[in-house]
Write a protein that holds these residues in place. Structure first.
Motif, PDB file in Angstrom:
ATOM      1  N   ASN A  74       0.853  -1.188   0.000  1.00  0.00           N
ATOM      2  CA  ASN A  74       0.000   0.000   0.000  1.00  0.00           C
ATOM      3  C   ASN A  74       0.893   1.244   0.000  1.00  0.00           C
ATOM      4  OD1 ASN A  74      -2.318   1.553   2.342  1.00  0.00           O
ATOM      5  ND2 ASN A  74      -2.206   1.715   0.124  1.00  0.00           N
ATOM      6  N   GLN A  75       1.248   1.682  -1.203  1.00  0.00           N
ATOM      7  CA  GLN A  75       2.157   2.818  -1.364  1.00  0.00           C
ATOM      8  C   GLN A  75       1.714   3.696  -2.528  1.00  0.00           C
ATOM      9  OE1 GLN A  75       6.159   1.330  -1.923  1.00  0.00           O
ATOM     10  NE2 GLN A  75       6.260   0.418   0.114  1.00  0.00           N
ATOM     11  N   ASP A  76       2.137   4.941  -2.466  1.00  0.00           N
ATOM     12  CA  ASP A  76       1.975   5.873  -3.579  1.00  0.00           C
ATOM     13  C   ASP A  76       2.974   5.467  -4.663  1.00  0.00           C
ATOM     14  OD1 ASP A  76       2.080   8.017  -5.361  1.00  0.00           O
ATOM     15  OD2 ASP A  76       1.915   9.528  -3.797  1.00  0.00           O
ATOM     16  N   MET A  77       2.498   5.187  -5.867  1.00  0.00           N
ATOM     17  CA  MET A  77       3.411   4.702  -6.899  1.00  0.00           C
ATOM     18  C   MET A  77       4.438   5.753  -7.312  1.00  0.00           C
ATOM     19  SD  MET A  77       1.119   4.568 -10.373  1.00  0.00           S
ATOM     20  CE  MET A  77       0.627   6.078 -11.244  1.00  0.00           C
ATOM     21  N   SER A  78       4.186   7.018  -6.995  1.00  0.00           N
ATOM     22  CA  SER A  78       5.166   8.056  -7.319  1.00  0.00           C
ATOM     23  C   SER A  78       6.195   8.220  -6.204  1.00  0.00           C
ATOM     24  CB  SER A  78       4.468   9.390  -7.583  1.00  0.00           C
ATOM     25  OG  SER A  78       3.929   9.930  -6.392  1.00  0.00           O
ATOM     26  N   ASN A  79       6.043   7.433  -5.148  1.00  0.00           N
ATOM     27  CA  ASN A  79       6.982   7.510  -4.021  1.00  0.00           C
ATOM     28  C   ASN A  79       7.127   6.133  -3.378  1.00  0.00           C
ATOM     29  OD1 ASN A  79       8.772   8.886  -2.353  1.00  0.00           O
ATOM     30  ND2 ASN A  79       7.189   9.415  -0.875  1.00  0.00           N
ATOM     31  N   PHE A  80       7.268   5.100  -4.227  1.00  0.00           N
ATOM     32  CA  PHE A  80       7.275   3.729  -3.726  1.00  0.00           C
ATOM     33  C   PHE A  80       8.654   3.326  -3.197  1.00  0.00           C
ATOM     34  CE2 PHE A  80       8.556   3.321  -8.150  1.00  0.00           C
ATOM     35  CZ  PHE A  80       9.486   2.300  -8.148  1.00  0.00           C
ATOM     36  N   GLU A  81       8.658   2.270  -2.412  1.00  0.00           N
ATOM     37  CA  GLU A  81       9.894   1.753  -1.844  1.00  0.00           C
ATOM     38  C   GLU A  81       9.852   0.230  -1.860  1.00  0.00           C
ATOM     39  OE1 GLU A  81      12.539   2.019   2.299  1.00  0.00           O
ATOM     40  OE2 GLU A  81      10.677   3.166   2.089  1.00  0.00           O
ATOM     41  N   LEU A  82      10.885  -0.374  -2.440  1.00  0.00           N
ATOM     42  CA  LEU A  82      10.978  -1.829  -2.505  1.00  0.00           C
ATOM     43  C   LEU A  82      12.085  -2.320  -1.589  1.00  0.00           C
ATOM     44  CD1 LEU A  82      10.616  -2.396  -6.371  1.00  0.00           C
ATOM     45  CD2 LEU A  82       8.827  -2.514  -4.629  1.00  0.00           C
ATOM     46  N   TYR A  83      12.071  -3.628  -1.335  1.00  0.00           N
ATOM     47  CA  TYR A  83      13.076  -4.227  -0.458  1.00  0.00           C
ATOM     48  C   TYR A  83      14.371  -4.521  -1.203  1.00  0.00           C
ATOM     49  CZ  TYR A  83       8.835  -4.850   2.270  1.00  0.00           C
ATOM     50  OH  TYR A  83       7.650  -4.634   2.936  1.00  0.00           O
ATOM     51  N   GLY A  84      14.314  -4.470  -2.520  1.00  0.00           N
ATOM     52  CA  GLY A  84      15.489  -4.732  -3.357  1.00  0.00           C
ATOM     53  C   GLY A  84      15.140  -4.414  -4.795  1.00  0.00           C
ATOM     54  N   THR A  85      15.995  -4.794  -5.712  1.00  0.00           N
ATOM     55  CA  THR A  85      15.755  -4.499  -7.121  1.00  0.00           C
ATOM     56  C   THR A  85      14.895  -5.580  -7.775  1.00  0.00           C
ATOM     57  OG1 THR A  85      17.850  -5.573  -7.696  1.00  0.00           O
ATOM     58  CG2 THR A  85      17.877  -3.185  -7.380  1.00  0.00           C
ATOM     59  N   VAL A  86      14.310  -5.225  -8.924  1.00  0.00           N
ATOM     60  CA  VAL A  86      13.448  -6.143  -9.671  1.00  0.00           C
ATOM     61  C   VAL A  86      13.905  -6.188 -11.131  1.00  0.00           C
ATOM     62  CG1 VAL A  86      11.469  -5.771  -8.159  1.00  0.00           C
ATOM     63  CG2 VAL A  86      11.762  -4.312 -10.166  1.00  0.00           C
ATOM     64  N   ASP A  87      13.395  -7.167 -11.863  1.00  0.00           N
ATOM     65  CA  ASP A  87      13.819  -7.376 -13.251  1.00  0.00           C
ATOM     66  C   ASP A  87      13.029  -6.534 -14.253  1.00  0.00           C
ATOM     67  OD1 ASP A  87      15.617  -9.435 -12.391  1.00  0.00           O
ATOM     68  OD2 ASP A  87      13.898 -10.787 -12.245  1.00  0.00           O
ATOM     69  N   ALA A  88      11.807  -6.190 -13.897  1.00  0.00           N
ATOM     70  CA  ALA A  88      10.960  -5.378 -14.782  1.00  0.00           C
ATOM     71  C   ALA A  88       9.935  -4.627 -13.935  1.00  0.00           C
ATOM     72  CB  ALA A  88      10.259  -6.253 -15.820  1.00  0.00           C
ATOM     73  N   ILE A  89       9.542  -3.484 -14.432  1.00  0.00           N
ATOM     74  CA  ILE A  89       8.501  -2.686 -13.777  1.00  0.00           C
ATOM     75  C   ILE A  89       7.506  -2.261 -14.845  1.00  0.00           C
ATOM     76  CG2 ILE A  89       7.980  -0.577 -12.485  1.00  0.00           C
ATOM     77  CD1 ILE A  89      10.777  -0.709 -11.277  1.00  0.00           C
ATOM     78  N   VAL A 112      12.074   4.187 -10.457  1.00  0.00           N
ATOM     79  CA  VAL A 112      12.140   3.027 -11.353  1.00  0.00           C
ATOM     80  C   VAL A 112      13.600   2.740 -11.715  1.00  0.00           C
ATOM     81  CG1 VAL A 112      11.638   2.224 -13.695  1.00  0.00           C
ATOM     82  CG2 VAL A 112       9.818   3.222 -12.304  1.00  0.00           C
ATOM     83  N   LYS A 113      14.316   3.789 -12.084  1.00  0.00           N
ATOM     84  CA  LYS A 113      15.740   3.650 -12.415  1.00  0.00           C
ATOM     85  C   LYS A 113      16.504   3.050 -11.232  1.00  0.00           C
ATOM     86  CE  LYS A 113      19.966   4.659 -13.955  1.00  0.00           C
ATOM     87  NZ  LYS A 113      20.657   3.819 -14.949  1.00  0.00           N
ATOM     88  N   ASN A 114      16.172   3.473 -10.036  1.00  0.00           N
ATOM     89  CA  ASN A 114      16.869   3.028  -8.830  1.00  0.00           C
ATOM     90  C   ASN A 114      16.611   1.557  -8.508  1.00  0.00           C
ATOM     91  OD1 ASN A 114      18.387   3.571  -6.312  1.00  0.00           O
ATOM     92  ND2 ASN A 114      16.416   3.204  -5.319  1.00  0.00           N
ATOM     93  N   TYR A 115      15.367   1.102  -8.737  1.00  0.00           N
ATOM     94  CA  TYR A 115      14.986  -0.252  -8.330  1.00  0.00           C
ATOM     95  C   TYR A 115      15.024  -1.275  -9.462  1.00  0.00           C
ATOM     96  CZ  TYR A 115      13.499   1.446  -3.758  1.00  0.00           C
ATOM     97  OH  TYR A 115      13.469   1.979  -2.502  1.00  0.00           O
ATOM     98  N   LEU A 116      15.399  -0.846 -10.648  1.00  0.00           N
ATOM     99  CA  LEU A 116      15.405  -1.746 -11.801  1.00  0.00           C
ATOM    100  C   LEU A 116      16.800  -2.323 -12.004  1.00  0.00           C
ATOM    101  CD1 LEU A 116      13.395  -2.723 -13.981  1.00  0.00           C
ATOM    102  CD2 LEU A 116      14.096  -0.764 -15.376  1.00  0.00           C
ATOM    103  N   ASN A 117      16.880  -3.648 -12.132  1.00  0.00           N
ATOM    104  CA  ASN A 117      18.166  -4.291 -12.391  1.00  0.00           C
ATOM    105  C   ASN A 117      18.740  -3.830 -13.733  1.00  0.00           C
ATOM    106  OD1 ASN A 117      18.445  -5.893 -10.058  1.00  0.00           O
ATOM    107  ND2 ASN A 117      17.070  -7.462 -10.883  1.00  0.00           N
ATOM    108  N   PRO A 118      20.069  -3.830 -13.884  1.00  0.00           N
ATOM    109  CA  PRO A 118      20.677  -3.484 -15.175  1.00  0.00           C
ATOM    110  C   PRO A 118      20.113  -4.350 -16.295  1.00  0.00           C
ATOM    111  CG  PRO A 118      22.359  -3.602 -13.469  1.00  0.00           C
ATOM    112  CD  PRO A 118      21.083  -4.118 -12.848  1.00  0.00           C
ATOM    113  N   GLY A 119      19.714  -3.705 -17.368  1.00  0.00           N
ATOM    114  CA  GLY A 119      19.112  -4.422 -18.489  1.00  0.00           C
ATOM    115  C   GLY A 119      17.623  -4.654 -18.345  1.00  0.00           C
ATOM    116  N   GLY A 120      17.073  -4.280 -17.172  1.00  0.00           N
ATOM    117  CA  GLY A 120      15.647  -4.465 -16.939  1.00  0.00           C
ATOM    118  C   GLY A 120      14.799  -3.468 -17.709  1.00  0.00           C
TER     119      GLY A 120
END
Length: 232
Positions: A74-89, A112-120
């Motif tokens: 339950n987060q604002d998508m313009s200010n979201f926070e993840l526990y780590g990086t992901v492969d796609a958003i 998005v840039k911050n939480y996206l894996n390289p090449g994601g």
């Protein structure tokens, strides 16, 4: 959203993955709503994270996803926070247009840039300026069926670039129909404006597609998909 073909949307997103030679495992869905897209992708073997600002939407999503291992936040998508990086958003169904300020879009894309894996990949779609100015502008839409009837009236402020949607639903509950009123707002973003934000964030814009195709956008495209990559 009852008439949205989520299987078709998932097919399209998977084809974008294939064209770009990526095989994501963990995917974040920004503005996931009631989780229908997350559920469809979970069925296909992806690990899904759904993010939405509405607790009511997420409550519905959790009920629909019972027995599935989908993480909802339950987060604002313009200010979201993840526990780590992901492969796609992904951010689908013109959710970007629901951000009414440029600063919010910039913050979202930077995150998005911050939480996206390289090449994601980051994939999102928008209602186009053409659609706001020629289709949605000051028009009335309606749909009548046995289960749900709605009347949808729009007002578009061309100076502020904000479109107000006044929607009245009549939803069948047992023998009777219950009335619901909702007001939604979307902002019209210019294509070049979004291109500049993507470049500013450090992401690379890979392709622009006309609505659910792999063709170039047209002057009268009503929906455009942006495909961005973290890295060249």
């Amino acid at each position: 959203m009852y008439d949205v073909n989520y299987k078709k949307w998932a097919d399209y997103i998977e084809e974008i993955f294939k064209i770009n030679g990526v095989k994501p495992s963990l995917i974040a869905d920004l503005g996931c709503g009631t989780g229908s897209f997350c559920i469809e992708m979970d069925k296909r073997g992806y690990d899904m994270i759904g993010i939405d600002l509405s607790p009511d939407m997420l409550d519905c999503a959790k009920k629909k996803s019972e027995g599935r291992d989908i993480l909802y936040l339950n987060q604002d998508m313009s200010n979201f926070e993840l526990y780590g990086t992901v492969d796609a958003i992904v951010c689908l169904m013109d959710s970007i247009n629901y951000l009414l300020y440029v600063k919010d879009v910039k913050r979202l894309v930077k995150l998005v840039k911050n939480y996206l894996n390289p090449g994601g990949l980051f994939i999102f779609d928008i209602n186009t300026p053409y659609k706001f100015r020629n289709i949605l502008k000051d028009n009335v839409f309606y749909d009548i069926s046995d289960e749900i009837t709605y009347v949808w009236q729009n007002r578009f402020d061309s100076k502020k670039k904000i479109c107000e949607f006044d929607i009245t639903f009549f939803i069948k509950e047992g023998k009777y129909y219950k009335k619901y009123d909702e007001v939604h707002y979307e902002r019209c973003y210019e294509i070049d404006e979004l291109k500049k934000i993507i470049a500013w964030s450090g992401l690379t814009l890979v392709n622009l597609y006309h609505d659910m195709t792999f063709n170039k956008p047209l002057a009268k495209s009503e929906r455009i998909f942006f495909v961005c990559k973290n890295g060249g």
